[in-house]
Design a protein around this motif. Sequence first.
Motif, PDB file in Angstrom:
ATOM      1  N   UNK A  74       0.829  -1.203   0.000  1.00 36.20           N
ATOM      2  CA  UNK A  74       0.000   0.000   0.000  1.00 36.20           C
ATOM      3  C   UNK A  74       0.868   1.259   0.000  1.00 36.20           C
ATOM      4  N   UNK A  75       0.397   2.312  -0.666  1.00 40.45           N
ATOM      5  CA  UNK A  75       1.180   3.533  -0.810  1.00 40.45           C
ATOM      6  C   UNK A  75       0.340   4.754  -0.445  1.00 40.45           C
ATOM      7  N   UNK A  76       1.044   5.847  -0.183  1.00 45.23           N
ATOM      8  CA  UNK A  76       0.372   7.124   0.073  1.00 45.23           C
ATOM      9  C   UNK A  76       1.412   8.226   0.026  1.00 45.23           C
ATOM     10  N   UNK A  77       0.946   9.471  -0.033  1.00 48.15           N
ATOM     11  CA  UNK A  77       1.836  10.604   0.154  1.00 48.15           C
ATOM     12  C   UNK A  77       2.466  11.189  -1.087  1.00 48.15           C
ATOM     13  N   UNK A  78       2.179  10.633  -2.288  1.00 47.26           N
ATOM     14  CA  UNK A  78       2.767  11.199  -3.500  1.00 47.26           C
ATOM     15  C   UNK A  78       2.149  12.556  -3.829  1.00 47.26           C
ATOM     16  N   UNK A  79       2.862  13.350  -4.616  1.00 48.96           N
ATOM     17  CA  UNK A  79       2.385  14.676  -5.011  1.00 48.96           C
ATOM     18  C   UNK A  79       2.211  14.738  -6.523  1.00 48.96           C
ATOM     19  N   UNK A  80       1.227  15.469  -6.959  1.00 43.33           N
ATOM     20  CA  UNK A  80       0.947  15.645  -8.390  1.00 43.33           C
ATOM     21  C   UNK A  80       1.948  16.635  -8.977  1.00 43.33           C
ATOM     22  N   UNK A  81       2.682  16.204  -9.996  1.00 43.70           N
ATOM     23  CA  UNK A  81       3.715  17.027 -10.616  1.00 43.70           C
ATOM     24  C   UNK A  81       3.237  17.717 -11.888  1.00 43.70           C
ATOM     25  N   UNK A  82       2.023  17.439 -12.325  1.00 44.60           N
ATOM     26  CA  UNK A  82       1.571  17.984 -13.600  1.00 44.60           C
ATOM     27  C   UNK A  82       1.244  19.469 -13.481  1.00 44.60           C
ATOM     28  N   UNK A  83       1.393  20.169 -14.606  1.00 48.89           N
ATOM     29  CA  UNK A  83       1.112  21.609 -14.636  1.00 48.89           C
ATOM     30  C   UNK A  83       0.089  21.976 -15.698  1.00 48.89           C
ATOM     31  N   UNK A  84      -0.405  21.006 -16.453  1.00 52.09           N
ATOM     32  CA  UNK A  84      -1.449  21.253 -17.437  1.00 52.09           C
ATOM     33  C   UNK A  84      -2.657  20.389 -17.080  1.00 52.09           C
ATOM     34  N   UNK A  85      -3.801  20.688 -17.667  1.00 51.77           N
ATOM     35  CA  UNK A  85      -5.016  19.938 -17.359  1.00 51.77           C
ATOM     36  C   UNK A  85      -4.935  18.540 -17.960  1.00 51.77           C
ATOM     37  N   UNK A  86      -5.241  17.553 -17.143  1.00 51.25           N
ATOM     38  CA  UNK A  86      -5.181  16.163 -17.566  1.00 51.25           C
ATOM     39  C   UNK A  86      -6.570  15.531 -17.476  1.00 51.25           C
ATOM     40  N   UNK A  87      -6.803  14.540 -18.326  1.00 51.64           N
ATOM     41  CA  UNK A  87      -8.049  13.778 -18.274  1.00 51.64           C
ATOM     42  C   UNK A  87      -7.735  12.363 -17.797  1.00 51.64           C
ATOM     43  N   UNK A 134      -0.676   6.352 -10.170  1.00 54.81           N
ATOM     44  CA  UNK A 134      -1.474   7.293 -10.956  1.00 54.81           C
ATOM     45  C   UNK A 134      -0.784   8.642 -11.110  1.00 54.81           C
ATOM     46  N   UNK A 135      -0.269   9.207 -10.019  1.00 50.28           N
ATOM     47  CA  UNK A 135       0.349  10.526 -10.107  1.00 50.28           C
ATOM     48  C   UNK A 135       1.650  10.472 -10.914  1.00 50.28           C
ATOM     49  N   UNK A 136       2.398   9.407 -10.769  1.00 56.77           N
ATOM     50  CA  UNK A 136       3.611   9.255 -11.580  1.00 56.77           C
ATOM     51  C   UNK A 136       3.264   9.199 -13.065  1.00 56.77           C
ATOM     52  N   UNK A 137       2.227   8.456 -13.407  1.00 60.49           N
ATOM     53  CA  UNK A 137       1.867   8.290 -14.818  1.00 60.49           C
ATOM     54  C   UNK A 137       1.186   9.530 -15.387  1.00 60.49           C
ATOM     55  N   UNK A 138       0.525  10.298 -14.557  1.00 60.09           N
ATOM     56  CA  UNK A 138       0.012  11.581 -15.047  1.00 60.09           C
ATOM     57  C   UNK A 138       1.163  12.451 -15.534  1.00 60.09           C
ATOM     58  N   UNK A 329      10.832   3.335  -5.925  1.00 58.02           N
ATOM     59  CA  UNK A 329      10.992   4.773  -5.734  1.00 58.02           C
ATOM     60  C   UNK A 329       9.849   5.602  -6.308  1.00 58.02           C
ATOM     61  N   UNK A 330       8.993   5.029  -7.148  1.00 59.49           N
ATOM     62  CA  UNK A 330       7.842   5.804  -7.624  1.00 59.49           C
ATOM     63  C   UNK A 330       6.904   6.182  -6.483  1.00 59.49           C
ATOM     64  N   UNK A 331       6.997   5.472  -5.359  1.00 55.10           N
ATOM     65  CA  UNK A 331       6.201   5.838  -4.188  1.00 55.10           C
ATOM     66  C   UNK A 331       6.602   7.202  -3.622  1.00 55.10           C
ATOM     67  N   UNK A 332       7.773   7.703  -4.009  1.00 55.27           N
ATOM     68  CA  UNK A 332       8.260   8.994  -3.540  1.00 55.27           C
ATOM     69  C   UNK A 332       8.008  10.103  -4.566  1.00 55.27           C
ATOM     70  N   UNK A 333       7.097   9.870  -5.506  1.00 58.80           N
ATOM     71  CA  UNK A 333       6.799  10.875  -6.533  1.00 58.80           C
ATOM     72  C   UNK A 333       6.427  12.210  -5.898  1.00 58.80           C
ATOM     73  N   UNK A 334       7.145  13.259  -6.304  1.00 62.19           N
ATOM     74  CA  UNK A 334       6.895  14.592  -5.789  1.00 62.19           C
ATOM     75  C   UNK A 334       7.576  14.894  -4.478  1.00 62.19           C
ATOM     76  N   UNK A 335       8.218  13.895  -3.871  1.00 59.81           N
ATOM     77  CA  UNK A 335       8.875  14.079  -2.579  1.00 59.81           C
ATOM     78  C   UNK A 335      10.390  13.943  -2.646  1.00 59.81           C
TER      79      UNK A 335
END
Length: 350
Positions: A74-87, A134-138, A329-335
């Motif tokens: 189980x994972x938690x705590x990642x941050x969204x790195x995107x800067x444009x609108x995503x679907x 999800x946030x990594x792939x966005x 390490x993808x669990x640390x996305x944005x951190x």
Amino acid sequence: MLNDTTTKQSLGYNEELKRLRSIKPTSKVDGVTSWIKERDPIHTFEPLVWETVAGIDENPQLPTDLFSLRQGTETSGQRDLTSVEMKVEMQQIVSMNRRVRVVRIARMDHLTADKALIYFHGGAYYGGTPEDVLLALKFVAEQANCVVYNVDYALAPEQPYPAGILDGLAVVAAMVKSYRHICVGGDSAGGSIALAVSQLCKSMGICTIESHLLFYPTVIQGSDLNGSLWDDHSIDVVPEQRDALHRSYQLFEQLDTIMSGYYVADQPVDLTAPLLSPLLADPATFKNVTLLVGEYDPFRLQDEVFVQQAGQANGDAHYFRYGGISHAFLNFTGNVPAVEDALAMGAKLI
């Protein structure tokens, strides 16, 4: 610590990201272009990673029951790195007599892009969900201007090998008419599934996979745990962190046996079969491989052999090694800045 996560962000994140981005390719040998992105100070754990590794007990014992193991993915705590609108939308893919849930991710301004990444999350074959990455792939979808299909493949042991692979194959088969360029990718066990899907796509005449995006994949089942692929003494680390590194390897040696057992679920199969152990497949199958791994990932040594074979066979492999980083390490996305750099570099090479 098998699936480390944090809600904290590394100190000096932006400065370190800028430094990592400035590092040029280290070498190009036998078809492999390498970027060795060391930490400063060299051969030390990234502090947020060290917080988890340092706490591993002496002579650690990994639980073997499925409930505890799945809790560990189980994972938690990642941050969204995107800067444009995503679907982001959930879809059901029906193909090859299978129904597979996927999470489709695309930039709002590139909804009809002609490149697709079919991606498989990690979780040791028995755990994990598409939402974990999800946030990594966005961010990958944003940076690569491609459409990502994040596959909710069948998990073992309830649906053992080859069910997850067949789910992935069905998704690719459904996409070949819609996209000019198809890449497969994954992290950890998902990387192994992606490589199995690539082999079947070629051998079944469905398509040739144009590129492979692999984050710390497991590429061999049932390997010799006393052999060179598991020799943590060959890994450089400062003396005061050597014991913790060894304990990390001890945990993953146990995981290697446990996950293989759940994956095949007592089926009388040969673990050296190429679909199970892509390290033993024909490396010419794997064109345009991009492999990204941490310096202290217990799968690093097998990954290095794999990317060397792919490079020698095709002349187009790319290898990134990040100093101070361990597995998942993808669990640390944005951190952790190395993760953002890895995602951006991987996206460029799809």
